[in-house]
Scaffold this motif. Structure first.
Motif, short mmCIF file in Angstrom:
data_model
loop_
_atom_site.label_atom_id
_atom_site.label_comp_id
_atom_site.label_asym_id
_atom_site.label_seq_id
_atom_site.Cartn_x
_atom_site.Cartn_y
_atom_site.Cartn_z
N GLY A 76 -31.74 -15.78 -34.51
CA GLY A 76 -32.27 -15.21 -35.90
C GLY A 76 -32.89 -13.82 -35.53
O GLY A 76 -32.70 -13.44 -34.19
N PRO A 77 -33.12 -13.12 -36.23
CA PRO A 77 -33.72 -11.77 -36.15
C PRO A 77 -34.93 -11.71 -35.04
O PRO A 77 -35.65 -12.65 -35.03
CB PRO A 77 -34.10 -11.32 -37.40
CG PRO A 77 -33.56 -12.04 -38.45
CD PRO A 77 -33.35 -13.28 -37.89
N GLN A 78 -34.65 -10.88 -34.20
CA GLN A 78 -35.89 -10.37 -33.04
C GLN A 78 -36.25 -9.17 -33.21
O GLN A 78 -35.56 -8.02 -33.64
CB GLN A 78 -35.20 -10.90 -31.63
CG GLN A 78 -34.74 -12.19 -31.58
CD GLN A 78 -34.08 -12.22 -30.15
OE1 GLN A 78 -34.78 -12.07 -29.04
NE2 GLN A 78 -33.02 -13.20 -30.12
N PHE A 79 -37.19 -8.67 -32.64
CA PHE A 79 -37.89 -7.24 -32.59
C PHE A 79 -38.30 -6.70 -31.18
O PHE A 79 -38.56 -7.58 -30.53
CB PHE A 79 -39.34 -7.55 -33.31
CG PHE A 79 -39.61 -6.13 -34.10
CD1 PHE A 79 -38.90 -5.19 -34.39
CD2 PHE A 79 -40.98 -6.30 -34.56
CE1 PHE A 79 -39.27 -4.09 -35.17
CE2 PHE A 79 -41.46 -5.04 -35.35
CZ PHE A 79 -40.53 -3.96 -35.56
N SER A 80 -37.26 -5.59 -30.96
CA SER A 80 -37.26 -5.14 -29.52
C SER A 80 -38.13 -3.95 -29.30
O SER A 80 -38.46 -3.13 -30.13
CB SER A 80 -35.73 -4.48 -29.40
OG SER A 80 -35.91 -3.47 -28.44
N ASN A 81 -38.88 -3.78 -28.22
CA ASN A 81 -39.81 -2.85 -27.86
C ASN A 81 -40.79 -2.46 -29.11
O ASN A 81 -40.91 -1.25 -29.40
CB ASN A 81 -39.15 -1.72 -27.48
CG ASN A 81 -38.06 -1.83 -26.26
OD1 ASN A 81 -38.53 -2.73 -25.32
ND2 ASN A 81 -37.09 -1.41 -25.99
N VAL A 82 -41.53 -3.45 -29.47
CA VAL A 82 -42.39 -3.09 -30.56
C VAL A 82 -43.57 -2.24 -30.15
O VAL A 82 -44.13 -2.57 -29.11
CB VAL A 82 -42.74 -4.41 -31.31
CG1 VAL A 82 -43.69 -4.08 -32.38
CG2 VAL A 82 -41.59 -5.03 -31.88
N TYR A 133 -33.05 -6.89 -34.35
CA TYR A 133 -31.56 -7.34 -33.88
C TYR A 133 -31.19 -8.59 -33.74
O TYR A 133 -32.47 -9.48 -33.68
CB TYR A 133 -31.38 -6.49 -32.58
CG TYR A 133 -32.06 -7.16 -31.45
CD1 TYR A 133 -31.58 -8.21 -30.58
CD2 TYR A 133 -33.35 -6.96 -31.04
CE1 TYR A 133 -32.29 -8.89 -29.49
CE2 TYR A 133 -34.13 -7.18 -30.17
CZ TYR A 133 -33.53 -8.31 -29.09
OH TYR A 133 -34.26 -8.77 -28.24
N LYS A 134 -30.13 -9.07 -33.65
CA LYS A 134 -29.80 -10.59 -33.29
C LYS A 134 -28.97 -10.42 -31.79
O LYS A 134 -28.04 -9.71 -31.74
CB LYS A 134 -28.72 -11.03 -34.31
CG LYS A 134 -29.34 -11.33 -35.71
CD LYS A 134 -28.40 -12.07 -36.51
CE LYS A 134 -29.28 -12.23 -37.87
NZ LYS A 134 -28.42 -13.10 -38.77
N GLU A 135 -29.51 -11.29 -31.14
CA GLU A 135 -28.79 -11.66 -29.79
C GLU A 135 -27.35 -12.56 -30.03
O GLU A 135 -27.49 -13.76 -30.70
CB GLU A 135 -29.64 -12.16 -28.71
CG GLU A 135 -28.97 -11.99 -27.46
CD GLU A 135 -30.06 -12.57 -26.46
OE1 GLU A 135 -30.88 -11.85 -25.94
OE2 GLU A 135 -29.91 -13.70 -25.78
N CYS A 136 -26.34 -12.13 -29.54
CA CYS A 136 -25.18 -12.74 -29.73
C CYS A 136 -24.44 -13.35 -28.59
O CYS A 136 -24.15 -12.45 -27.56
CB CYS A 136 -23.96 -11.93 -30.51
SG CYS A 136 -24.60 -11.16 -31.80
N TYR A 166 -25.47 -7.47 -28.55
CA TYR A 166 -26.52 -7.17 -29.81
C TYR A 166 -25.88 -6.87 -30.94
O TYR A 166 -25.36 -5.86 -31.08
CB TYR A 166 -27.69 -6.61 -29.20
CG TYR A 166 -28.28 -7.07 -27.79
CD1 TYR A 166 -29.04 -8.14 -27.84
CD2 TYR A 166 -27.51 -6.59 -26.67
CE1 TYR A 166 -29.51 -8.66 -26.58
CE2 TYR A 166 -28.05 -7.35 -25.52
CZ TYR A 166 -28.92 -8.40 -25.42
OH TYR A 166 -29.32 -8.60 -24.27
N GLN A 167 -26.47 -7.34 -32.05
CA GLN A 167 -26.22 -6.77 -33.54
C GLN A 167 -27.68 -6.22 -33.84
O GLN A 167 -28.53 -6.97 -34.32
CB GLN A 167 -25.61 -7.78 -34.35
CG GLN A 167 -25.28 -7.51 -35.82
CD GLN A 167 -25.14 -8.68 -36.76
OE1 GLN A 167 -25.30 -9.85 -36.22
NE2 GLN A 167 -24.44 -8.22 -37.64
N VAL A 168 -27.51 -4.93 -34.18
CA VAL A 168 -28.72 -4.21 -34.85
C VAL A 168 -28.66 -4.44 -36.32
O VAL A 168 -27.80 -4.41 -37.10
CB VAL A 168 -28.76 -2.75 -34.59
CG1 VAL A 168 -29.83 -2.08 -35.27
CG2 VAL A 168 -29.04 -2.52 -32.96
N ILE A 169 -30.04 -4.94 -36.99
CA ILE A 169 -30.07 -5.16 -38.23
C ILE A 169 -30.76 -3.90 -38.97
O ILE A 169 -30.48 -3.67 -40.12
CB ILE A 169 -30.97 -6.46 -38.52
CG1 ILE A 169 -30.33 -7.63 -37.82
CG2 ILE A 169 -31.20 -6.72 -40.04
CD1 ILE A 169 -30.73 -8.89 -37.80
#
Length: 131
Positions: free
Chosen positions: A19-25, A38-41, A54-57
């Motif tokens: 599911g969606p994740q949040f990087s370096n917030v 992003y989503k990790e694939c 990774y797929q950036v949303i």
């Protein structure tokens, strides 16, 4: 059902995504939110390799073209089935140990262990087969 039986449902050459994740917030100057969603694939290949991409949303006020860097990251590793039938691999300093879910064969759940000089990090992560 056992992991051996469940993992017979592993789909090769297809993507599993989180599911969606949040990087370096981070929050900067006056409350501006920075980060990349992003989503990790995962893709398991018939030659016993696994690829993580990774797929950036979306992104918020990213610095230094972070979303482009994330989408270009590709990690490859060998995976194996343990004696008990679990899927195991290590990539980018993280050790994954998991299985296809018994009641939902399109879902894989992993325990992830990451060790560094300064800390040990444990967490769970779930991937679903892309439709």
């Amino acid at each position: 059902m056992t992991p051996v039986e469940a993992n017979k449902n592993l789909n090769f050459e297809k993507l599993y995504k989180t599911g969606p994740q949040f990087s370096n917030v981070d929050i900067h100057g006056g409350g501006l939110l920075f980060g990349v969603v992003y989503k990790e694939c995962l893709k398991f290949n018939s030659d016993s390799t696994v690829t993580i991409t990774y797929q950036v949303i979306d992104s918020f006020w990213q610095m230094e073209n972070e979303s482009e860097k994330i989408e270009k990251e590709i990690f490859n590793s060998k995976f194996e089935f343990t004696d008990r039938g679990y899927i195991r691999f290590s990539v980018n300093g993280k050790n994954y140990y998991g299985s296809i879910c018994f009641n939902n064969p399109e879902t894989i759940a992993f325990h992830v262990y990451e060790k560094s000089r300064d800390f040990d990090n444990y967490y769970g992560i779930v991937y679903e087969l892309e439709k």
